[in-house]
Design a protein around this motif. Structure first.
Motif, mmCIF file in Angstrom:
data_model
loop_
_atom_site.group_PDB
_atom_site.id
_atom_site.type_symbol
_atom_site.label_atom_id
_atom_site.label_comp_id
_atom_site.label_asym_id
_atom_site.label_seq_id
_atom_site.Cartn_x
_atom_site.Cartn_y
_atom_site.Cartn_z
ATOM 1 N N LEU A 67 52.840 78.684 35.019
ATOM 2 C CA LEU A 67 53.470 77.860 33.987
ATOM 3 C C LEU A 67 54.823 78.429 33.576
ATOM 4 N N HIS A 68 54.922 79.739 33.517
ATOM 5 C CA HIS A 68 56.168 80.382 33.085
ATOM 6 C C HIS A 68 57.315 80.157 34.055
ATOM 7 N N SER A 69 57.002 79.737 35.292
ATOM 8 C CA SER A 69 58.049 79.553 36.302
ATOM 9 C C SER A 69 58.678 78.166 36.265
ATOM 10 N N LEU A 70 58.188 77.285 35.390
ATOM 11 C CA LEU A 70 58.706 75.912 35.321
ATOM 12 C C LEU A 70 60.024 75.918 34.535
ATOM 13 N N SER A 71 61.092 76.190 35.229
ATOM 14 C CA SER A 71 62.385 76.416 34.576
ATOM 15 C C SER A 71 62.959 75.169 33.924
ATOM 16 N N SER A 72 62.485 73.972 34.303
ATOM 17 C CA SER A 72 62.988 72.727 33.709
ATOM 18 C C SER A 72 62.108 72.216 32.574
ATOM 19 N N LEU A 73 60.961 72.858 32.349
ATOM 20 C CA LEU A 73 60.020 72.376 31.337
ATOM 21 C C LEU A 73 60.621 72.492 29.941
ATOM 22 N N ARG A 74 60.638 71.356 29.224
ATOM 23 C CA ARG A 74 61.186 71.323 27.869
ATOM 24 C C ARG A 74 60.134 70.985 26.821
ATOM 25 N N GLU A 75 59.091 70.239 27.216
ATOM 26 C CA GLU A 75 58.088 69.814 26.252
ATOM 27 C C GLU A 75 56.697 69.938 26.856
ATOM 28 N N ILE A 76 55.755 70.433 26.066
ATOM 29 C CA ILE A 76 54.358 70.455 26.473
ATOM 30 C C ILE A 76 53.492 70.063 25.282
ATOM 31 N N TYR A 77 52.623 69.088 25.487
ATOM 32 C CA TYR A 77 51.735 68.603 24.445
ATOM 33 C C TYR A 77 50.295 68.713 24.950
ATOM 34 N N ILE A 78 49.450 69.379 24.193
ATOM 35 C CA ILE A 78 48.036 69.498 24.525
ATOM 36 C C ILE A 78 47.240 69.148 23.277
ATOM 37 N N GLU A 79 46.383 68.139 23.399
ATOM 38 C CA GLU A 79 45.657 67.661 22.221
ATOM 39 C C GLU A 79 44.212 67.359 22.596
ATOM 40 N N ASP A 80 43.286 67.856 21.787
ATOM 41 C CA ASP A 80 41.860 67.587 21.966
ATOM 42 C C ASP A 80 41.372 67.947 23.364
ATOM 43 N N CYS A 81 41.656 69.164 23.772
ATOM 44 C CA CYS A 81 41.126 69.719 25.021
ATOM 45 C C CYS A 81 40.354 70.983 24.647
ATOM 46 N N PRO A 82 39.155 70.847 24.092
ATOM 47 C CA PRO A 82 38.452 71.982 23.479
ATOM 48 C C PRO A 82 38.038 73.075 24.452
ATOM 49 N N SER A 83 37.959 72.778 25.754
ATOM 50 C CA SER A 83 37.541 73.795 26.718
ATOM 51 C C SER A 83 38.677 74.734 27.112
ATOM 52 N N LEU A 84 39.913 74.354 26.800
ATOM 53 C CA LEU A 84 41.049 75.228 27.082
ATOM 54 C C LEU A 84 41.054 76.375 26.084
ATOM 55 N N VAL A 85 40.996 77.597 26.577
ATOM 56 C CA VAL A 85 40.899 78.734 25.665
ATOM 57 C C VAL A 85 42.048 79.719 25.818
ATOM 58 N N PHE A 86 42.873 79.594 26.846
ATOM 59 C CA PHE A 86 43.968 80.546 26.988
ATOM 60 C C PHE A 86 45.063 79.980 27.862
ATOM 61 N N PHE A 87 46.277 80.504 27.652
ATOM 62 C CA PHE A 87 47.391 80.213 28.535
ATOM 63 C C PHE A 87 47.355 81.180 29.708
ATOM 64 N N PRO A 88 47.869 80.783 30.873
ATOM 65 C CA PRO A 88 47.906 81.704 32.005
ATOM 66 C C PRO A 88 48.857 82.866 31.752
ATOM 67 N N GLU A 89 48.692 83.908 32.514
ATOM 68 C CA GLU A 89 49.541 85.081 32.386
ATOM 69 C C GLU A 89 51.001 84.701 32.575
ATOM 70 N N GLY A 90 51.856 85.227 31.735
ATOM 71 C CA GLY A 90 53.275 84.901 31.793
ATOM 72 C C GLY A 90 53.706 83.955 30.702
ATOM 73 N N GLY A 91 52.735 83.221 30.110
ATOM 74 C CA GLY A 91 53.053 82.336 28.999
ATOM 75 C C GLY A 91 53.894 81.143 29.399
ATOM 76 N N LEU A 92 54.800 80.763 28.511
ATOM 77 C CA LEU A 92 55.643 79.591 28.705
ATOM 78 C C LEU A 92 57.037 79.988 29.178
ATOM 79 N N PRO A 93 57.744 79.070 29.841
ATOM 80 C CA PRO A 93 59.127 79.367 30.231
ATOM 81 C C PRO A 93 60.025 79.518 29.021
ATOM 82 N N ASP A 94 61.047 80.322 29.151
ATOM 83 C CA ASP A 94 61.930 80.634 28.019
ATOM 84 C C ASP A 94 62.706 79.422 27.522
ATOM 85 N N ALA A 95 62.940 78.447 28.406
ATOM 86 C CA ALA A 95 63.802 77.316 28.053
ATOM 87 C C ALA A 95 63.067 76.197 27.328
ATOM 88 N N ILE A 96 61.771 76.338 27.101
ATOM 89 C CA ILE A 96 61.012 75.257 26.493
ATOM 90 C C ILE A 96 61.497 74.996 25.067
#
Length: 352
Positions: free
Chosen positions: A162-191
């Motif tokens: 996920l951290h390698s998505l250099s064009s990513l500007r927006e991420i929305y996650i809603e009502d996904c209760p099984s998601l418990v963590f972000f992958p290693e590296g976190g989010l891209p700096d440009a978000i």
């Protein structure tokens, strides 16, 4: 279909109960937009098996199955296809820019290969309760600008990379209760914008965050919000029982990096606690909305760094903010720009 519609750019298929798959190579190469809706027996959107054309329930007859990878298809929308389990039988998805899938109750995975198209820019998935994975990892997906995933109860991992998505500007996650963590590296700096509800952990490099959750304060403690040392913008929306922000007994601090803070839809909120604001040395913008019982700011005042204060839907606060008269005036008199109930503070001066 392919030869008889050589210039077709848009195709919508709806309510076709006999359709179980579409033969991949038979879509016109000129096609840019494909929408499939309310086809209750559709099992695979693109069936690229060699024997797929023998079925009478396909859209067309057999031909070269590899043509779609060189087509002009940009937008693929799938809506309310209850038997759909996978988009492609061999795992190769079309090279689209926009992929939107909604209300597909039996969809389990997008691609058996575990990869998304390298051309993808916008990914939207809503109300697919059995979906457990969108991809194994983001591989060569540097074009993705927006990800929106809502109401996917079984979705567990966010793909690695996920951290390698250099064009990513927006991420929305809603009502996904099984998601418990972000992958290693976190989010891209440009978000630019992140909106997440019912989530249990955040990457430390977040810069913008919106949280909407009825149990917001319990969640804040669990998330360790003060540890998000890169956070610049925070929107906290919807807490029906909180009397103060932040509640004193929680011993909770906000990130000192905050520049903009929005507090909205707190129907019982009466005051802003001193502890919650004591370390916000960089705060420049404070927005307060729909807090009808709010009457006071922190006893020690608001941060000296504050440049703009906006309060809307806070009628009791209005009279307390009048210049030289209101009991809260001394706490806010040093702020250059103050607007209460859509009026600048100096316009309220003569009102009763």
């Amino acid at each position: 279909m392919k030869h008889n519609n050589a210039h077709l750019e848009s195709l919508e298929i709806g309510g076709c109960d006999s359709l179980t798959f579409i033969v991949k190579g038979q879509l016109p190469l000129s096609l840019k937009y494909l929408s499939v809706r309310n086809c209750e027996k559709l099992q695979y959107l693109l069936d690229d098996r060699e024997d797929a054309s023998t079925s009478s329930s396909s859209v067309t007859n057999k031909e070269n199955i590899n043509h779609l990878s060189t087509s002009l298809l940009e937008n693929l929308n799938i809506y309310n296809c209850s038997s759909l389990t996978c988009l492609s039988t061999r795992g190769q998805l079309p090279d689209v820019k926009c992929l939107q899938i909604c209300y597909c109750s039996n969809l389990k995975t997008l691609s058996s290969r575990g990869h998304l198209p390298a051309t993808l820019e916008n990914l939207v998935i809503r109300c697919c309760p059995k979906l457990d994975s969108i991809a194994e990892r983001f591989c060569n997906n540097r074009s993705i600008e927006r990800i929106c995933i809502k109401r996917c109860a079984n979705l567990r991992p966010i793909p690695e990379g996920l951290h390698s998505l250099s064009s990513l500007r927006e991420i929305y996650i809603e009502d996904c209760p099984s998601l418990v963590f972000f992958p290693e590296g976190g989010l891209p700096d440009a978000i630019i914008r992140v909106s997440i509800s019912r989530y249990k952990s955040f990457p430390s490099n977040l810069t913008s965050l919106s949280i909407e959750d009825p149990d917001i304060f319990t969640s804040l403690i669990a998330w360790g919000l003060h540890k998000l040392t890169s956070l610049r913008e925070l929107n906290v929306i919807g807490c029906p029982d909180a009397i103060s922000f932040l509640q004193e007994e929680m011993g909770m601090l906000l990130p000192t990096s905050l520049i903009k803070l929005t507090i909205a839809r707190f129907p019982k909120l009466e005051y802003l606690s001193s502890r919650g604001f004591q370390n916000l040395f960089s705060l420049e913008f404070l927005w307060i909305r729909d807090c009808p019982w709010l009457t006071s700011f922190p006893e020690v005042g608001l941060p000296c760094s504050l440049l703009q204060l906006y309060a809307d839907g806070c009628p009791l606060l209005k009279k307390h903010c009048k210049k030289d008269k209101g009991k809260e005036w001394s706490k806010i008199s040093n702020i250059p720009c103050i607007e209460v109930e859509h009026k600048f503070i100096y316009d309220i001066e003569g009102e009763e």
